[in-house]
Design a protein around this motif. Structure first.
Motif, PDB file in Angstrom:
ATOM      1  N   VAL A 109       0.849  -1.196   0.000  1.00 25.84           N
ATOM      2  CA  VAL A 109       0.000   0.000   0.000  1.00 25.84           C
ATOM      3  C   VAL A 109       0.887   1.248   0.000  1.00 25.84           C
ATOM      4  N   GLY A 110       1.943   1.233   0.785  1.00 22.33           N
ATOM      5  CA  GLY A 110       2.868   2.368   0.812  1.00 22.33           C
ATOM      6  C   GLY A 110       3.564   2.580  -0.523  1.00 22.33           C
ATOM      7  N   TYR A 111       3.973   1.488  -1.166  1.00 21.61           N
ATOM      8  CA  TYR A 111       4.685   1.591  -2.445  1.00 21.61           C
ATOM      9  C   TYR A 111       3.829   2.210  -3.545  1.00 21.61           C
ATOM     10  N   VAL A 112       2.516   1.997  -3.518  1.00 21.53           N
ATOM     11  CA  VAL A 112       1.663   2.527  -4.591  1.00 21.53           C
ATOM     12  C   VAL A 112       1.129   3.926  -4.285  1.00 21.53           C
ATOM     13  N   ARG A 113       1.425   4.444  -3.110  1.00 19.81           N
ATOM     14  CA  ARG A 113       1.018   5.814  -2.793  1.00 19.81           C
ATOM     15  C   ARG A 113       1.846   6.769  -3.654  1.00 19.81           C
ATOM     16  N   PRO A 114       1.282   7.898  -4.047  1.00 18.21           N
ATOM     17  CA  PRO A 114       2.071   8.879  -4.804  1.00 18.21           C
ATOM     18  C   PRO A 114       3.353   9.282  -4.072  1.00 18.21           C
ATOM     19  N   SER A 115       3.290   9.326  -2.759  1.00 19.48           N
ATOM     20  CA  SER A 115       4.446   9.726  -1.945  1.00 19.48           C
ATOM     21  C   SER A 115       5.461   8.590  -1.773  1.00 19.48           C
ATOM     22  N   LYS A 116       5.058   7.358  -2.087  1.00 23.26           N
ATOM     23  CA  LYS A 116       5.890   6.166  -1.828  1.00 23.26           C
ATOM     24  C   LYS A 116       6.320   6.124  -0.365  1.00 23.26           C
TER      25      LYS A 116
ATOM     26  N   ASP B 143       1.598   8.589   5.069  1.00 23.79           N
ATOM     27  CA  ASP B 143       0.211   8.962   4.802  1.00 23.79           C
ATOM     28  C   ASP B 143      -0.714   7.755   4.601  1.00 23.79           C
ATOM     29  N   VAL B 144      -0.246   6.575   4.988  1.00 24.59           N
ATOM     30  CA  VAL B 144      -1.088   5.379   4.945  1.00 24.59           C
ATOM     31  C   VAL B 144      -1.867   5.292   6.255  1.00 24.59           C
ATOM     32  N   GLU B 145      -3.143   5.000   6.136  1.00 24.22           N
ATOM     33  CA  GLU B 145      -4.009   4.823   7.302  1.00 24.22           C
ATOM     34  C   GLU B 145      -4.687   3.463   7.194  1.00 24.22           C
ATOM     35  N   VAL B 146      -5.335   3.066   8.271  1.00 26.65           N
ATOM     36  CA  VAL B 146      -6.047   1.788   8.262  1.00 26.65           C
ATOM     37  C   VAL B 146      -7.035   1.751   7.103  1.00 26.65           C
ATOM     38  N   ARG B 147      -7.736   2.838   6.874  1.00 22.32           N
ATOM     39  CA  ARG B 147      -8.727   2.839   5.790  1.00 22.32           C
ATOM     40  C   ARG B 147      -8.062   2.672   4.425  1.00 22.32           C
ATOM     41  N   SER B 148      -6.821   3.161   4.263  1.00 20.76           N
ATOM     42  CA  SER B 148      -6.084   2.955   3.006  1.00 20.76           C
ATOM     43  C   SER B 148      -5.827   1.471   2.793  1.00 20.76           C
ATOM     44  N   VAL B 149      -5.434   0.799   3.875  1.00 23.70           N
ATOM     45  CA  VAL B 149      -5.165  -0.640   3.807  1.00 23.70           C
ATOM     46  C   VAL B 149      -6.455  -1.395   3.536  1.00 23.70           C
ATOM     47  N   ARG B 150      -7.525  -1.015   4.210  1.00 20.64           N
ATOM     48  CA  ARG B 150      -8.810  -1.699   4.031  1.00 20.64           C
ATOM     49  C   ARG B 150      -9.355  -1.504   2.612  1.00 20.64           C
ATOM     50  N   LYS B 151      -9.087  -0.354   2.018  1.00 21.17           N
ATOM     51  CA  LYS B 151      -9.538  -0.109   0.643  1.00 21.17           C
ATOM     52  C   LYS B 151      -8.828  -1.068  -0.315  1.00 21.17           C
ATOM     53  N   LYS B 152      -7.519  -1.204  -0.144  1.00 24.08           N
ATOM     54  CA  LYS B 152      -6.750  -2.136  -0.994  1.00 24.08           C
ATOM     55  C   LYS B 152      -7.072  -3.594  -0.637  1.00 24.08           C
ATOM     56  N   TRP B 153      -7.479  -3.820   0.600  1.00 23.08           N
ATOM     57  CA  TRP B 153      -7.859  -5.154   1.067  1.00 23.08           C
ATOM     58  C   TRP B 153      -8.951  -5.732   0.166  1.00 23.08           C
ATOM     59  N   LYS B 154      -9.892  -4.880  -0.232  1.00 20.11           N
ATOM     60  CA  LYS B 154     -11.038  -5.308  -1.037  1.00 20.11           C
ATOM     61  C   LYS B 154     -10.669  -5.591  -2.485  1.00 20.11           C
ATOM     62  N   ASP B 155      -9.535  -5.049  -2.939  1.00 20.50           N
ATOM     63  CA  ASP B 155      -9.087  -5.226  -4.314  1.00 20.50           C
ATOM     64  C   ASP B 155      -8.309  -6.540  -4.408  1.00 20.50           C
ATOM     65  N   LYS B 156      -8.979  -7.591  -4.844  1.00 20.40           N
ATOM     66  CA  LYS B 156      -8.364  -8.930  -4.851  1.00 20.40           C
ATOM     67  C   LYS B 156      -7.184  -9.043  -5.808  1.00 20.40           C
ATOM     68  N   ALA B 157      -7.116  -8.154  -6.805  1.00 23.08           N
ATOM     69  CA  ALA B 157      -5.989  -8.179  -7.740  1.00 23.08           C
ATOM     70  C   ALA B 157      -4.735  -7.558  -7.115  1.00 23.08           C
TER      71      ALA B 157
END
Length: 191
Positions: free
Chosen positions: A124-131, A135-149
């Motif tokens: 999740v951190g690597y794909v953030r614009p900031s790398k 700026d990663v939060e639990v909700r950022s992780v949970r959003k990517k959690w749902k993306d099975k790809a």
């Protein structure tokens, strides 16, 4: 039964592991386990060093089906020969679920719960614009959690299972691990 120092364990990692990505994974698992040890009032060095060395032989012996030299069989023999603490050895053995060794202690369960989650959070951190993990939060992780790809090889179901076995609510678990990784973000290349 003596625990190596952090410096001795890191020297062993540097000797056995050349891949930067695997070293970063091992550092991430160390940080997450140290955070849980602090939370539970456990031995932070024992837990941290367990995380640091848990995949020591994976680069050299990645074949998990090799009954003699496959991961983690080679490192387990080394740890026993070095007379490392049985709690460390058992946790490393139990994290290889295909060996059929039950996870019994909190350390065993914590290692299983944080192992794959560290990879997901780092991705999740690597794909953030900031790398950056800043700026990663639990909700950022949970959003990517749902993306099975996204990080498809990381089983969310297994993380949920092991988190439940540890007795932690999933969002709190993600926050604990995320905070630990944010604390070493520069070492992970995500600072």
């Amino acid at each position: 039964m003596s625990l190596p120092t952090r410096a001795e364990a890191w020297a062993l990692v540097c000797e056995w592991v050349k891949a930067d990505s695997l070293r970063k994974h091992m550092l991430a698992v160390e940080a997450a386990l140290r955070a849980y040890a602090a939370k539970y009032g456990e031995d932070e060095d024992l837990w941290g060093i367990t995380g640091l060395v848990h995949d020591l032989d994976f680069e050299r012996f990645p074949n998990m089906d090799d009954q003699t030299a496959g991961h983690p069989r080679t490192e387990l023999r080394l740890f026993r020969a070095l007379d490392w603490p049985p709690e460390l050895i058992h946790a490393v053995e139990a994290h290889a679920t295909y060996l059929g060794v039950p996870s019994v202690s909190r350390l065993d369960k914590a290692l299983l719960a944080v192992d794959e989650l560290t990879g997901l959070i780092m991705a999740v951190g690597y794909v953030r614009p900031s790398k950056s993990l800043a700026d990663v939060e639990v909700r950022s992780v949970r959003k990517k959690w749902k993306d099975k790809a996204f990080t498809a090889a990381i089983s969310r179901q297994e993380i949920e299972h092991y988190t439940a076995e540890l007795g932690e609510p999933l969002d709190e678990h993600i926050q604990t691990v995320l905070s630990a990784l944010q604390g070493i973000a520069a070492d992970l290349g995500l600072g």
